[in-house]
Design a protein around this motif. Structure first.
Motif, PDB file in Angstrom:
ATOM      1  N   ASP A  89      33.336  28.925 -10.055  1.00 42.60           N
ATOM      2  CA  ASP A  89      34.163  30.062  -9.663  1.00 42.60           C
ATOM      3  C   ASP A  89      34.435  30.981 -10.843  1.00 42.60           C
ATOM      4  OD1 ASP A  89      34.239  29.157  -7.107  1.00 42.60           O
ATOM      5  OD2 ASP A  89      36.223  28.226  -7.247  1.00 42.60           O
ATOM      6  N   ARG A  90      34.536  30.393 -12.036  1.00 37.38           N
ATOM      7  CA  ARG A  90      34.797  31.223 -13.211  1.00 37.38           C
ATOM      8  C   ARG A  90      33.622  32.135 -13.531  1.00 37.38           C
ATOM      9  NH1 ARG A  90      36.798  27.126 -17.734  1.00 37.38           N
ATOM     10  NH2 ARG A  90      36.722  29.010 -19.035  1.00 37.38           N
ATOM     11  N   LEU A  91      32.433  31.730 -13.130  1.00 38.24           N
ATOM     12  CA  LEU A  91      31.255  32.550 -13.405  1.00 38.24           C
ATOM     13  C   LEU A  91      31.260  33.849 -12.614  1.00 38.24           C
ATOM     14  CD1 LEU A  91      28.246  30.056 -13.595  1.00 38.24           C
ATOM     15  CD2 LEU A  91      29.254  31.380 -15.449  1.00 38.24           C
ATOM     16  N   GLN A  92      31.794  33.818 -11.388  1.00 42.36           N
ATOM     17  CA  GLN A  92      31.654  34.973 -10.512  1.00 42.36           C
ATOM     18  C   GLN A  92      32.468  36.188 -10.965  1.00 42.36           C
ATOM     19  OE1 GLN A  92      32.980  34.148  -6.532  1.00 42.36           O
ATOM     20  NE2 GLN A  92      34.873  33.170  -7.198  1.00 42.36           N
ATOM     21  N   ASP A  93      33.340  35.996 -11.941  1.00 48.83           N
ATOM     22  CA  ASP A  93      34.093  37.127 -12.476  1.00 48.83           C
ATOM     23  C   ASP A  93      33.356  37.807 -13.637  1.00 48.83           C
ATOM     24  OD1 ASP A  93      36.184  36.677 -10.708  1.00 48.83           O
ATOM     25  OD2 ASP A  93      37.139  35.229 -12.045  1.00 48.83           O
ATOM     26  N   ALA A  94      32.202  37.263 -13.992  1.00 51.48           N
ATOM     27  CA  ALA A  94      31.446  37.804 -15.128  1.00 51.48           C
ATOM     28  C   ALA A  94      30.535  38.945 -14.683  1.00 51.48           C
ATOM     29  CB  ALA A  94      30.622  36.699 -15.777  1.00 51.48           C
ATOM     30  N   ASP A  95      29.956  39.606 -15.659  1.00 48.22           N
ATOM     31  CA  ASP A  95      28.972  40.656 -15.403  1.00 48.22           C
ATOM     32  C   ASP A  95      27.646  39.998 -15.038  1.00 48.22           C
ATOM     33  OD1 ASP A  95      27.272  42.801 -15.373  1.00 48.22           O
ATOM     34  OD2 ASP A  95      27.483  43.297 -17.490  1.00 48.22           O
ATOM     35  N   PRO A  96      27.090  40.268 -13.843  1.00 49.53           N
ATOM     36  CA  PRO A  96      25.823  39.643 -13.445  1.00 49.53           C
ATOM     37  C   PRO A  96      24.700  39.886 -14.457  1.00 49.53           C
ATOM     38  CG  PRO A  96      26.839  40.715 -11.564  1.00 49.53           C
ATOM     39  CD  PRO A  96      27.637  41.113 -12.764  1.00 49.53           C
ATOM     40  N   ALA A  97      24.708  41.066 -15.074  1.00 48.56           N
ATOM     41  CA  ALA A  97      23.668  41.381 -16.062  1.00 48.56           C
ATOM     42  C   ALA A  97      23.791  40.474 -17.273  1.00 48.56           C
ATOM     43  CB  ALA A  97      23.770  42.848 -16.477  1.00 48.56           C
ATOM     44  N   PHE A  98      25.024  40.200 -17.693  1.00 52.34           N
ATOM     45  CA  PHE A  98      25.250  39.327 -18.845  1.00 52.34           C
ATOM     46  C   PHE A  98      24.795  37.907 -18.526  1.00 52.34           C
ATOM     47  CE2 PHE A  98      27.723  36.431 -21.468  1.00 52.34           C
ATOM     48  CZ  PHE A  98      27.638  37.009 -22.724  1.00 52.34           C
ATOM     49  N   VAL A  99      25.148  37.419 -17.328  1.00 47.83           N
ATOM     50  CA  VAL A  99      24.759  36.066 -16.925  1.00 47.83           C
ATOM     51  C   VAL A  99      23.240  35.982 -16.780  1.00 47.83           C
ATOM     52  CG1 VAL A  99      24.962  34.292 -15.139  1.00 47.83           C
ATOM     53  CG2 VAL A  99      26.960  35.655 -15.783  1.00 47.83           C
ATOM     54  N   GLY A 100      22.641  37.029 -16.182  1.00 41.68           N
ATOM     55  CA  GLY A 100      21.188  37.037 -16.016  1.00 41.68           C
ATOM     56  C   GLY A 100      20.460  37.005 -17.335  1.00 41.68           C
ATOM     57  N   ALA A 142      34.500  23.007  -9.157  1.00 47.24           N
ATOM     58  CA  ALA A 142      34.708  24.315  -8.538  1.00 47.24           C
ATOM     59  C   ALA A 142      35.120  25.339  -9.581  1.00 47.24           C
ATOM     60  CB  ALA A 142      35.775  24.209  -7.447  1.00 47.24           C
ATOM     61  N   ASN A 143      35.916  24.892 -10.542  1.00 40.17           N
ATOM     62  CA  ASN A 143      36.401  25.796 -11.576  1.00 40.17           C
ATOM     63  C   ASN A 143      35.256  26.370 -12.393  1.00 40.17           C
ATOM     64  OD1 ASN A 143      38.444  27.081 -13.067  1.00 40.17           O
ATOM     65  ND2 ASN A 143      38.324  25.533 -14.642  1.00 40.17           N
ATOM     66  N   ILE A 144      34.264  25.544 -12.703  1.00 45.04           N
ATOM     67  CA  ILE A 144      33.117  25.996 -13.490  1.00 45.04           C
ATOM     68  C   ILE A 144      32.411  27.138 -12.785  1.00 45.04           C
ATOM     69  CG2 ILE A 144      30.793  25.378 -14.248  1.00 45.04           C
ATOM     70  CD1 ILE A 144      31.806  22.670 -14.976  1.00 45.04           C
ATOM     71  N   THR A 188      16.411  24.749 -14.384  1.00 44.14           N
ATOM     72  CA  THR A 188      17.829  24.851 -14.732  1.00 44.14           C
ATOM     73  C   THR A 188      18.463  26.061 -14.066  1.00 44.14           C
ATOM     74  OG1 THR A 188      17.438  23.795 -16.871  1.00 44.14           O
ATOM     75  CG2 THR A 188      19.465  25.076 -16.645  1.00 44.14           C
ATOM     76  N   VAL A 189      17.754  27.178 -14.109  1.00 47.49           N
ATOM     77  CA  VAL A 189      18.256  28.405 -13.486  1.00 47.49           C
ATOM     78  C   VAL A 189      18.418  28.206 -11.982  1.00 47.49           C
ATOM     79  CG1 VAL A 189      17.833  30.848 -13.087  1.00 47.49           C
ATOM     80  CG2 VAL A 189      17.171  29.818 -15.268  1.00 47.49           C
ATOM     81  N   ALA A 190      17.446  27.541 -11.361  1.00 45.32           N
ATOM     82  CA  ALA A 190      17.499  27.295  -9.920  1.00 45.32           C
ATOM     83  C   ALA A 190      18.734  26.478  -9.563  1.00 45.32           C
ATOM     84  CB  ALA A 190      16.225  26.576  -9.466  1.00 45.32           C
ATOM     85  N   TYR A 191      19.014  25.444 -10.355  1.00 47.41           N
ATOM     86  CA  TYR A 191      20.188  24.606 -10.084  1.00 47.41           C
ATOM     87  C   TYR A 191      21.478  25.413 -10.231  1.00 47.41           C
ATOM     88  CZ  TYR A 191      23.743  21.001 -10.632  1.00 47.41           C
ATOM     89  OH  TYR A 191      24.879  20.240 -10.493  1.00 47.41           O
ATOM     90  N   ILE A 192      21.570  26.199 -11.305  1.00 48.64           N
ATOM     91  CA  ILE A 192      22.781  26.986 -11.553  1.00 48.64           C
ATOM     92  C   ILE A 192      22.998  28.002 -10.444  1.00 48.64           C
ATOM     93  CG2 ILE A 192      23.826  28.692 -13.101  1.00 48.64           C
ATOM     94  CD1 ILE A 192      22.554  27.184 -15.431  1.00 48.64           C
ATOM     95  N   LEU A 193      21.936  28.681 -10.032  1.00 44.76           N
ATOM     96  CA  LEU A 193      22.051  29.659  -8.950  1.00 44.76           C
ATOM     97  C   LEU A 193      22.478  28.994  -7.649  1.00 44.76           C
ATOM     98  CD1 LEU A 193      18.949  31.982  -9.523  1.00 44.76           C
ATOM     99  CD2 LEU A 193      21.349  32.520  -9.943  1.00 44.76           C
ATOM    100  N   SER A 194      22.001  27.780  -7.409  1.00 46.47           N
ATOM    101  CA  SER A 194      22.348  27.080  -6.169  1.00 46.47           C
ATOM    102  C   SER A 194      23.809  26.665  -6.141  1.00 46.47           C
ATOM    103  CB  SER A 194      21.460  25.845  -5.999  1.00 46.47           C
ATOM    104  OG  SER A 194      21.778  24.853  -6.965  1.00 46.47           O
ATOM    105  N   GLN A 195      24.438  26.560  -7.305  1.00 46.14           N
ATOM    106  CA  GLN A 195      25.842  26.158  -7.386  1.00 46.14           C
ATOM    107  C   GLN A 195      26.796  27.345  -7.376  1.00 46.14           C
ATOM    108  OE1 GLN A 195      26.861  22.882  -7.349  1.00 46.14           O
ATOM    109  NE2 GLN A 195      24.686  22.446  -7.029  1.00 46.14           N
ATOM    110  N   MET A 196      26.287  28.518  -7.696  1.00 45.69           N
ATOM    111  CA  MET A 196      27.133  29.706  -7.750  1.00 45.69           C
ATOM    112  C   MET A 196      27.544  30.154  -6.343  1.00 45.69           C
ATOM    113  SD  MET A 196      25.231  32.211 -10.472  1.00 45.69           S
ATOM    114  CE  MET A 196      25.097  31.821 -12.202  1.00 45.69           C
ATOM    115  N   PRO A 197      28.678  30.866  -6.220  1.00 46.52           N
ATOM    116  CA  PRO A 197      28.982  31.525  -4.946  1.00 46.52           C
ATOM    117  C   PRO A 197      27.816  32.430  -4.563  1.00 46.52           C
ATOM    118  CG  PRO A 197      30.885  31.581  -6.403  1.00 46.52           C
ATOM    119  CD  PRO A 197      29.745  31.029  -7.212  1.00 46.52           C
ATOM    120  N   SER A 198      27.449  32.446  -3.297  1.00 46.52           N
ATOM    121  CA  SER A 198      26.210  33.095  -2.844  1.00 46.52           C
ATOM    122  C   SER A 198      26.120  34.567  -3.243  1.00 46.52           C
ATOM    123  CB  SER A 198      26.087  32.964  -1.324  1.00 46.52           C
ATOM    124  OG  SER A 198      26.061  31.604  -0.961  1.00 46.52           O
TER     125      SER A 198
END
Length: 350
Positions: free
Chosen positions: A121-132, A117-119, A142-152
């Motif tokens: 949840d920590r992503l959602q505080d980032a800039d979406p543009a930077f993550v994208g 959960a920590n992994i 890989t992107v599909a898996y990561i997106l499926s694990q992120m908060p919606s």
């Protein structure tokens, strides 16, 4: 149901054991075989309490242990000294319960779930543009898996940052994704940890951005003084800030095409004021980037000595040009410095 709250009696000790500690002591002493069979008669909360007591249980002499054993009907053993309580109770649990139940009681599963959960949840505080931007270099699966694990909500923002040509494929893979093997999941999660590290590095750079913004409001002498003072404390901080500072004097390092685009939109009176007291090198750098007609006019104005020259007005004019350069650079219209080409050797320090 066996309930350790029903155990009576008290051990002869300067520090009497609690009923849960007594239960833990006897379970440890009786060995895996018998103890494992008894565990299923305890509730989950009772077991967790016993485990907690076992891990901090003091050494119990054989005579004291014998007195405890006498309190439990149908139970018998010899005193063992109870030297490795944590390992012993874990062995007893593994003998009498399933691996999943052991993990749950020992908190392993909880710790792993918290890590997972920590992994994300920590992503959602980032800039979406930077993550994208980071994910745009990854394989679609890989992107599909990561997106499926992120908060919606955050995942949706990141998806919009990905190229239009890739979104449909990534969404299709996410919809039809099968169970990911633990090994593959671990590889992807390691990559996510690299992303989190990159995010942290980007956040740390915000401080140098703010300092650079402050220094960009000052004149060159003030900036040089501040950088010199900062260097006495941390050369690393200076190296982070210096590349982000752009002053009027830095026009000399700007590509000619960018310089022309910038200066042709600056009013003549501002250019004239900015060039008052400037070195011949800077003057030529600026004048060579404007039209011949405007150059003649400015040179004519500069030839006239201004006895009432206000240094503050010169600084304001120079700052206005530098700020306009930064604005155009941030919008991608110009470059502040010559781009290094592959094979170029780094410039030697003066």
């Amino acid at each position: 149901m066996m309930d350790f709250e029903d155990f009576g009696g008290s051990a002869l000790s300067t520090k009497p054991l609690s009923k849960a500690e007594k239960a833990a002591a006897v379970l440890l002493a009786m060995g895996k075989g018998v103890a494992g069979k008894l565990l299923k008669y305890f509730t989950q909360s009772e077991l967790q309490n016993i485990i907690a007591c076992a891990q901090t249980l003091r050494a119990i002499p054989p005579d004291e242990l014998l007195e405890l054993v006498n309190e439990f009907e149908d139970l018998f053993t010899e005193g063992t000294g109870l030297m490795d309580n944590a390992a012993a109770i874990e062995g007893i649990l593994e003998a009498g319960l399933t691996p999943e139940e052991v993990d749950g009681l020992l908190g392993r599963r909880t710790a792993f779930d918290d890590y997972q959960a920590n992994i994300w949840d920590r992503l959602q505080d980032a800039d979406p543009a930077f993550v994208g931007k980071f994910l745009s270099r990854e394989h679609p699966q890989t992107v599909a898996y990561i997106l499926s694990q992120m908060p919606s909500i955050f995942g949706a923002k990141v998806l919009l940052q990905l190229p239009d040509s890739r979104r449909a494929d990534i969404m299709n893979r996410a919809v039809n994704m099968k169970e990911v093997s633990p090994k593959a999941a671990q590889i992807i999660e390691n990559r996510v940890m690299e992303l989190i590290a990159a995010i942290e590095a980007e956040r740390n750079s915000n401080g140098s951005n703010k300092v650079a913004e402050l220094m960009n409001e000052l004149d060159k002498n003030q900036v040089d003084t501040l950088l010199s003072s900062l260097e006495t404390i941390s050369k690393e901080s200076v190296n982070k800030v210096r590349p982000k500072i752009f002053l009027f004097e830095d026009l000399m390092f700007m590509p000619q095409r960018s310089r022309v685009m910038l200066l042709n939109d600056v009013a003549g009176d501002i250019l004239t004021m900015a060039l008052r007291g400037a070195t011949n090198e800077i003057k030529e750098c600026v004048l060579s980037a404007i039209s011949p007609r405007q150059r003649r006019m400015i040179e004519s104005d500069l030839a006239v000595q201004n006895m009432n020259l206000n240094p503050r007005e010169v600084a304001i004019a120079r700052r206005a040009i530098a700020q306009e350069a930064i604005r155009l650079a941030n919008s991608g219209q110009i470059f502040l410095k010559e781009e290094k080409k592959d094979g170029d050797k780094p410039a030697e320090a003066a």
